[in-house]
Design a protein around this motif. Structure first.
Motif, PDB file in Angstrom:
ATOM      1  N   THR A  76      -1.643 -31.997 -53.714  1.00 12.14           N
ATOM      2  CA  THR A  76      -1.925 -31.951 -52.272  1.00 12.14           C
ATOM      3  C   THR A  76      -1.122 -31.225 -51.583  1.00 12.14           C
ATOM      4  OG1 THR A  76      -2.054 -34.605 -51.984  1.00 12.14           O
ATOM      5  CG2 THR A  76      -1.430 -33.456 -50.046  1.00 12.14           C
ATOM      6  N   LEU A  77       0.128 -30.700 -51.986  1.00  6.93           N
ATOM      7  CA  LEU A  77       0.909 -29.599 -51.306  1.00  6.93           C
ATOM      8  C   LEU A  77       0.477 -28.297 -51.740  1.00  6.93           C
ATOM      9  CD1 LEU A  77       4.654 -31.211 -51.606  1.00  6.93           C
ATOM     10  CD2 LEU A  77       2.990 -31.551 -49.850  1.00  6.93           C
ATOM     11  N   GLY A  78       0.103 -28.217 -52.778  1.00  8.95           N
ATOM     12  CA  GLY A  78      -0.501 -26.633 -52.839  1.00  8.95           C
ATOM     13  C   GLY A  78       0.553 -25.627 -52.701  1.00  8.95           C
ATOM     14  N   ASP A  79       0.495 -24.711 -51.975  1.00  5.14           N
ATOM     15  CA  ASP A  79       1.274 -23.454 -51.671  1.00  5.14           C
ATOM     16  C   ASP A  79       2.608 -23.868 -51.274  1.00  5.14           C
ATOM     17  OD1 ASP A  79       2.129 -21.153 -50.882  1.00  5.14           O
ATOM     18  OD2 ASP A  79       0.876 -20.760 -49.121  1.00  5.14           O
ATOM     19  N   ALA A  80       3.563 -23.482 -51.825  1.00  5.93           N
ATOM     20  CA  ALA A  80       5.055 -23.997 -51.774  1.00  5.93           C
ATOM     21  C   ALA A  80       5.486 -23.014 -50.616  1.00  5.93           C
ATOM     22  CB  ALA A  80       5.789 -23.719 -52.856  1.00  5.93           C
ATOM     23  N   THR A  81       5.040 -21.943 -49.868  1.00  8.17           N
ATOM     24  CA  THR A  81       5.141 -21.453 -48.786  1.00  8.17           C
ATOM     25  C   THR A  81       4.894 -21.837 -47.801  1.00  8.17           C
ATOM     26  OG1 THR A  81       3.669 -19.750 -49.131  1.00  8.17           O
ATOM     27  CG2 THR A  81       5.649 -19.451 -50.244  1.00  8.17           C
ATOM     28  N   ALA A  82       4.000 -22.897 -47.438  1.00  9.34           N
ATOM     29  CA  ALA A  82       3.221 -23.490 -46.478  1.00  9.34           C
ATOM     30  C   ALA A  82       4.531 -23.886 -45.474  1.00  9.34           C
ATOM     31  CB  ALA A  82       2.338 -24.319 -46.589  1.00  9.34           C
ATOM     32  N   ASP A  83       4.025 -24.379 -44.270  1.00 11.06           N
ATOM     33  CA  ASP A  83       4.845 -25.116 -42.967  1.00 11.06           C
ATOM     34  C   ASP A  83       5.483 -26.079 -43.836  1.00 11.06           C
ATOM     35  OD1 ASP A  83       5.960 -25.315 -40.274  1.00 11.06           O
ATOM     36  OD2 ASP A  83       4.773 -26.872 -40.685  1.00 11.06           O
ATOM     37  N   PRO A  84       6.731 -26.289 -43.946  1.00 13.32           N
ATOM     38  CA  PRO A  84       7.204 -27.662 -44.388  1.00 13.32           C
ATOM     39  C   PRO A  84       7.106 -28.909 -43.507  1.00 13.32           C
ATOM     40  CG  PRO A  84       9.115 -26.130 -43.342  1.00 13.32           C
ATOM     41  CD  PRO A  84       7.886 -25.317 -43.220  1.00 13.32           C
ATOM     42  N   ARG A  85       6.903 -28.688 -42.550  1.00 12.09           N
ATOM     43  CA  ARG A  85       6.688 -29.874 -41.489  1.00 12.09           C
ATOM     44  C   ARG A  85       5.264 -30.377 -41.914  1.00 12.09           C
ATOM     45  NH1 ARG A  85       8.892 -32.258 -36.717  1.00 12.09           N
ATOM     46  NH2 ARG A  85       7.656 -34.174 -36.211  1.00 12.09           N
ATOM     47  N   MET A  86       4.303 -29.459 -42.109  1.00  6.03           N
ATOM     48  CA  MET A  86       2.879 -29.744 -42.409  1.00  6.03           C
ATOM     49  C   MET A  86       2.993 -30.408 -43.631  1.00  6.03           C
ATOM     50  SD  MET A  86      -0.480 -27.505 -42.519  1.00  6.03           S
ATOM     51  CE  MET A  86      -0.199 -26.796 -40.772  1.00  6.03           C
ATOM     52  N   GLN A  87       3.772 -29.802 -44.720  1.00  6.09           N
ATOM     53  CA  GLN A  87       3.962 -30.529 -46.036  1.00  6.09           C
ATOM     54  C   GLN A  87       4.530 -31.867 -46.173  1.00  6.09           C
ATOM     55  OE1 GLN A  87       5.805 -27.200 -48.234  1.00  6.09           O
ATOM     56  NE2 GLN A  87       3.936 -26.973 -49.334  1.00  6.09           N
ATOM     57  N   LEU A  88       5.495 -32.068 -45.228  1.00 11.68           N
ATOM     58  CA  LEU A  88       5.921 -33.569 -45.159  1.00 11.68           C
ATOM     59  C   LEU A  88       4.864 -34.414 -44.801  1.00 11.68           C
ATOM     60  CD1 LEU A  88       9.396 -33.034 -43.620  1.00 11.68           C
ATOM     61  CD2 LEU A  88       8.863 -34.187 -45.692  1.00 11.68           C
ATOM     62  N   LEU A 136      11.843 -30.452 -48.407  1.00 10.74           N
ATOM     63  CA  LEU A 136      11.288 -30.414 -47.404  1.00 10.74           C
ATOM     64  C   LEU A 136      11.689 -30.596 -46.162  1.00 10.74           C
ATOM     65  CD1 LEU A 136       7.748 -31.585 -48.777  1.00 10.74           C
ATOM     66  CD2 LEU A 136       8.491 -29.134 -48.400  1.00 10.74           C
ATOM     67  N   VAL A 137      12.504 -31.708 -46.080  1.00  8.82           N
ATOM     68  CA  VAL A 137      13.213 -32.158 -44.825  1.00  8.82           C
ATOM     69  C   VAL A 137      14.302 -31.140 -44.619  1.00  8.82           C
ATOM     70  CG1 VAL A 137      15.033 -33.739 -44.050  1.00  8.82           C
ATOM     71  CG2 VAL A 137      13.002 -34.833 -45.051  1.00  8.82           C
ATOM     72  N   GLY A 138      14.920 -30.486 -45.557  1.00  6.30           N
ATOM     73  CA  GLY A 138      15.784 -29.675 -45.055  1.00  6.30           C
ATOM     74  C   GLY A 138      15.418 -28.304 -44.563  1.00  6.30           C
ATOM     75  N   ARG A 139      14.085 -27.822 -45.283  1.00  5.16           N
ATOM     76  CA  ARG A 139      13.584 -26.726 -44.862  1.00  5.16           C
ATOM     77  C   ARG A 139      12.976 -26.960 -43.333  1.00  5.16           C
ATOM     78  NH1 ARG A 139       8.740 -25.478 -48.772  1.00  5.16           N
ATOM     79  NH2 ARG A 139       8.228 -24.170 -47.130  1.00  5.16           N
ATOM     80  N   THR A 140      12.431 -28.067 -42.944  1.00  8.38           N
ATOM     81  CA  THR A 140      12.065 -28.398 -41.701  1.00  8.38           C
ATOM     82  C   THR A 140      13.167 -28.398 -40.576  1.00  8.38           C
ATOM     83  OG1 THR A 140      10.384 -29.613 -42.432  1.00  8.38           O
ATOM     84  CG2 THR A 140      10.822 -30.081 -40.340  1.00  8.38           C
ATOM     85  N   ARG A 141      14.267 -28.827 -40.982  1.00  8.07           N
ATOM     86  CA  ARG A 141      15.487 -28.811 -39.937  1.00  8.07           C
ATOM     87  C   ARG A 141      15.956 -27.506 -39.829  1.00  8.07           C
ATOM     88  NH1 ARG A 141      18.682 -33.559 -39.600  1.00  8.07           N
ATOM     89  NH2 ARG A 141      20.387 -32.365 -40.386  1.00  8.07           N
TER      90      ARG A 141
END
Length: 204
Positions: A76-88, A136-141
């Motif tokens: 589901t997550l695929g690209d690790a560089t994608a927007d972290p909020r979207m990935q969450l 992902l939470v850390g990257r979003t914050r």
């Protein structure tokens, strides 16, 4: 020797396969050693050659669940560089869908006694999923400078978010949330949970 019977070294896999099928069809309460042995076509004492205790067999079955969930998340997550909020948001949706599609397995996976038992190192399969949530939470914050002053660390926020998702999964499975909210779509609840723990999405 009866060639129609699989060799003993395959019995372990067969017992776990039977257990996975049983928990899928009938729920975690059906997972007795005797019933698994019966459906595997062996004596009720045979499973103990590979699983000396009931907890060890249940842990092996739960391990399959964590492996499947991890595979779904990775896909589901695929690209690790994608927007972290979207990935969450995608991770949350994948988690809820897995929980609702596999209620018996989901219940088994998060049994405290299995996670504490140390069998099959279940924590080594469950904690990486939580670690991904923390990341992902850390990257979003970090992406929002205004949130960096918040005293709560990413692990605490991720724990609260996970608890929220777990509650949504349980209450949705029981039908309580559909009745209370008047909707058959958990998406608004997921979005609200993210907003509650991370703040409203910028630009929405």
């Amino acid at each position: 020797m009866d060639q129609s019977q699989p060799p003993d070294q395959d019995l372990r896999t067969r017992l776990v396969d039977v257990g996975v099928d049983l928990v899928t069809r009938e729920g975690a309460g059906a997972l007795t050693l005797r019933e698994i042995a019966r459906r595997a076509g062996v004596s009720h004492g045979a499973p103990r050659r590979h699983f000396p205790t009931h907890l060890e067999l249940l842990s092996a079955i739960a391990h399959r669940g964590f492996t499947e969930l991890a595979g779904r998340v990775t896909t589901t997550l695929g690209d690790a560089t994608a927007d972290p909020r979207m990935q969450l948001a995608e991770l949350g949706r994948t988690y809820l869908e897995f929980a609702l599609e596999n209620p018996g397995m989901y219940e088994l996976m998060f049994r405290h006694d299995l996670l504490e038992s140390g069998h099959l190192r279940l924590r080594d399969t469950s904690l990486p999923l939580f670690g991904l949530l923390v990341e992902l939470v850390g990257r979003t914050r970090r992406a929002d400078d205004a949130r960096e002053a918040d005293a709560a660390d990413a692990r605490t926020v991720a724990g609260a978010l996970w608890a929220n998702l777990h509650g949504i999964a349980q209450l949705w499975r029981w039908g309580s949330l559909q009745l209370a909210t008047g909707t058959d779509d958990f998406t608004p609840l997921l979005r609200t949970a993210l907003d509650a723990h991370l703040g409203p999405e910028t630009g929405r």
